[in-house]
Design an enzyme around this catalytic site. Sequence first.
Site, short mmCIF file in Angstrom:
data_model
loop_
_atom_site.label_atom_id
_atom_site.label_comp_id
_atom_site.label_asym_id
_atom_site.label_seq_id
_atom_site.Cartn_x
_atom_site.Cartn_y
_atom_site.Cartn_z
N LYS A 51 46.96 34.17 -2.49
CA LYS A 51 47.39 33.32 -1.26
C LYS A 51 48.08 34.32 -0.24
O LYS A 51 49.03 34.96 -1.04
CB LYS A 51 48.15 31.92 -1.74
CG LYS A 51 48.37 31.13 -0.50
CD LYS A 51 48.96 29.91 -1.32
CE LYS A 51 49.53 28.72 -0.30
NZ LYS A 51 49.99 27.65 -0.80
N SER B 86 50.01 21.67 -3.49
CA SER B 86 49.28 22.72 -2.81
C SER B 86 48.12 23.53 -3.75
O SER B 86 47.47 24.05 -3.02
CB SER B 86 50.10 23.60 -2.10
OG SER B 86 50.63 22.93 -0.88
N SER C 199 47.66 23.28 0.60
CA SER C 199 47.80 24.61 1.48
C SER C 199 47.04 25.71 0.87
O SER C 199 46.60 26.87 1.86
CB SER C 199 49.23 25.02 1.79
OG SER C 199 50.01 25.40 0.64
#
Lengths: 476, 491
Positions: B72, B173, B149
Amino acid sequence: MNFEAVIGIEIHVEMKTKSKMFSSSPIAFGKEANTLVQPLDIAFPGTMPIVNKQAVINAIRVSHALNMEIDHELWFDRKNYFYSDLPKGFQITQDKRPIGKNGYVDVKLSDGSVKRVEIERLHMEEDTCKQLHMADYTLLDYNRAGTPLIEIVSRPNIRSGEEAMRYVEAIKSIVVFSDVSDGKMEEGSLRCDVNVSIRPCGSEKFGTKVEVKNLNSTANVQKAIDFEIKRQTKLLLSGIPVEQETRRFDEMKRETVLMRKKTDSVDYKYFTEPNIVPIRLSNEFVENAIRTCPELANEKLVRYINFGLSEEEATQMLQNRALSGYFEHCLSINVKRAKLYWNWIMGEILGYLNKNAIDISKLKVTPDNLDHLIEMLEKQDLSSNQAKIVFEKMTIDNKDASKIVDELGLKQNSNEDEIRALVDEVIAEFPQSVIDYKAGKDRAVGFLVGQIMKKTKGKVNPAVTSKIIIENLKTK
Amino acid sequence: MYLGKTIEELHELLVNKMVTPFELTKEAIDALKKDTTNAIETICEKEALDFAKTLVDPEFDNLLWGIPYICKDNFSTKGILTTGSSNILKDYVPVFDATVIKKLKEKKAVLICKSTLDELAMGGSGMTGHKGITYNPYDSSHTYRIGGSSCGSASLCAQGIAPLALGSDTGDSVRKPATFSGLVGLKPTWGRISRFGLFPFAPSLDHVGYFTRSVKDSAFVLEVLAGSDIEHDATSSPREVEKYYSLVNGSIKGKKIAYIKEINKGIRDQVIKDRFDYCLDLLRKNGAIVEEVSLDRNLLASLYPVYMIISCAEATSNNANLDGIKFGPRIGGETSYQEVMMKARTAGFGELIKRRFVIGSYSLLRENQSVLFERAQKVRHLLVNKVNDILKEYDAFIAPCSGRIKSEFVENSDNVTDEIDIDKMIIENHLGIANFAGLPSISIPVGIDNGFPFDFNITGRAFEEVNVFNIAYVLENELNLKNLSVIKGER
């Protein structure tokens, strides 16, 4: 109407730890800008604070010296605000639970009375970066960012400029002797903000307070407060209210001048620092920090007095940590010479340092060599004038005192048999002096000593010589 | 063709020299270039290939040797652009590696790509990153979310491009997008994995998490990533790291597992309901004791607002460093530092972020703190205590990750309408319990409905990741849903 001043003081002390409050970056003065920085100091995303253990030990020591309650659990908070010198957009401080609270320090005033200044809190925090404002831009130096600070907040129970000055001196002495800080106001390692207000005597209500910043010496603390009390009194007596504002002390004008009017106080939106889980301090850790604290000035004072110094002499020595450190070295050689060491340090040594504008760390003369010199003086191998000459030579390269004496051929002759022979010689040369002496003219003795000095180029011990001359003359 | 294999499978091939790390990396990078879900911030092509080339002697006891992985874009990677999917960091190249990146490098795993996220990991829709919406690879119509996310990592792992994708989990997330992409998503105990180098959103809730396509893979990765990091993260735990990989054996006999009535009430899909009952039966069949428990509905309903207040308050502070002076574009501002900051932050942050900063600042204001921020903290503690009470009696609790199998895109995921559906609010946000309490929590695929996979979640006691893994492992074996990916299609 009589007014009473209400004074509170906030002191920021920069600690001289090896590394910063929350990063491993080293601390040093005068290094090239932005060379002592770790990612945390510039607030790189993803960096987290690690509490500096020595800073905690220091805070415990100062808290203890100030008779404070010490919190055995460390909590840190974020103080949030935007400013160009603030790397993270918040400062890590201790808001809700300062490490030290409810303390006091007793200070002695010039009239001999003792004032107890109450202290509200002591907490740890980190310094901001240094700004250098140029004509149309500002430079930022992050070397200072993250330097550990101790903030000490007094209660507003200080009543005069003198009390304030003595209080700041006491704090300074504690942080310097405990090795926590350089405590140099002129360099900003001890910074002091003063809140002054006045109110009619007997009133419980506080007046409007004025903050004074930029105080770079303890003397200026007193001057600024005295000025401020006068200024505010004058205003009130003329029916003009005191305004809440921040002022600074102008050293040249010897008065405080307006910096800015205070608007609404900033809301710092404090909350607990989530990246530091509360740290439990064991009793052992706290006690050990206190036990291993370097000896403070008030403890040294007692010791010095026991070694035969007067309180004034001891206090004078303790004004300067480095000087007293040198004195301690000397004491470790021969405690019985305490007073002699004091005389030399406060006399010749201080004179030499002042003349050359250096501090004692630059003095080449070692305590051992100084002691050696004092020993010769004690044995009357040297006159005090000669000793001063020898000392001057010693300051060049710390050459052994006795070697200098030999080289200069200064050593005094105190051998009584040899001196007796010399006395016989000069009395024979100057028979008139015997007559003078008998006629009650004591100066004949001085005359004869002078003649012997001349003959020996000053190498005889004058005291011994004069004693023998008198013995001799009495027999005539 | 090595895409779509698990770490364990790839390891076998690598140590038997059926494929080299370089070939594997090359294939993964080629696949990345064909991504149609807008999941990529940066492909680390040169770095990855150069590193893979150096890997020639297989390490037999190191499952991660030569394995490509995705990260990420909110983990600091030295020398590699790291944007947080935010314009304010669009040119930021970090000078240090996050601890997890360092550990994976030491294990010779190959970082191939930085993936998209909701801007600075805020928002759970996969819609707010500066590059626009990240789509769900299971949905070519682009109607349904993958969630966020950690949207980019979920998408790329679900596409089978790499068997491991790092994410971060502040509310859910990792574990929420795991359900929409049929992946194993783990967030261990708070403090188990160092957060050094992870861009902070709300540190008291932030966790490093990751996606894999099997429970065993997940266990091995935790063994590598877990551990204390005393020089960089004071919240990292000094506890010894367990041998998770070998401790995962599917033994759950006698384990007590709870499910919470008030959470399940929000299930709005019969398929989920049926699957849930079926899974409970499977767990019982394997010797677990499964029971229903109850938890104060009002407390559960307060989770979302409490989460918003705490996370936004921390977020506004954490991102205050992005001020246009040290970080962020210099848009201008000749008159004052305030102007520099305002211009940079106005241009640099998206709307959702700004809205959250306002909420956070508002709840921290002196006059509001006691009624908003401090109250939220109190409610957080109340809820944590209740959950820990349940966990005194039960080893873990199981719940659906969402009340629905698919979730449509809506304009702004933060908007709360006047009509609040409490049951829906509970089931769509309950994964945050594990963040509030810092508990180990795993999402695990349990079914596929009309081509859309979905997960259930298992949350256990702090530092008892092994229990959580084992329960998940039983379901994985029983349901035969190991290693789901888009390539394999429906099973």
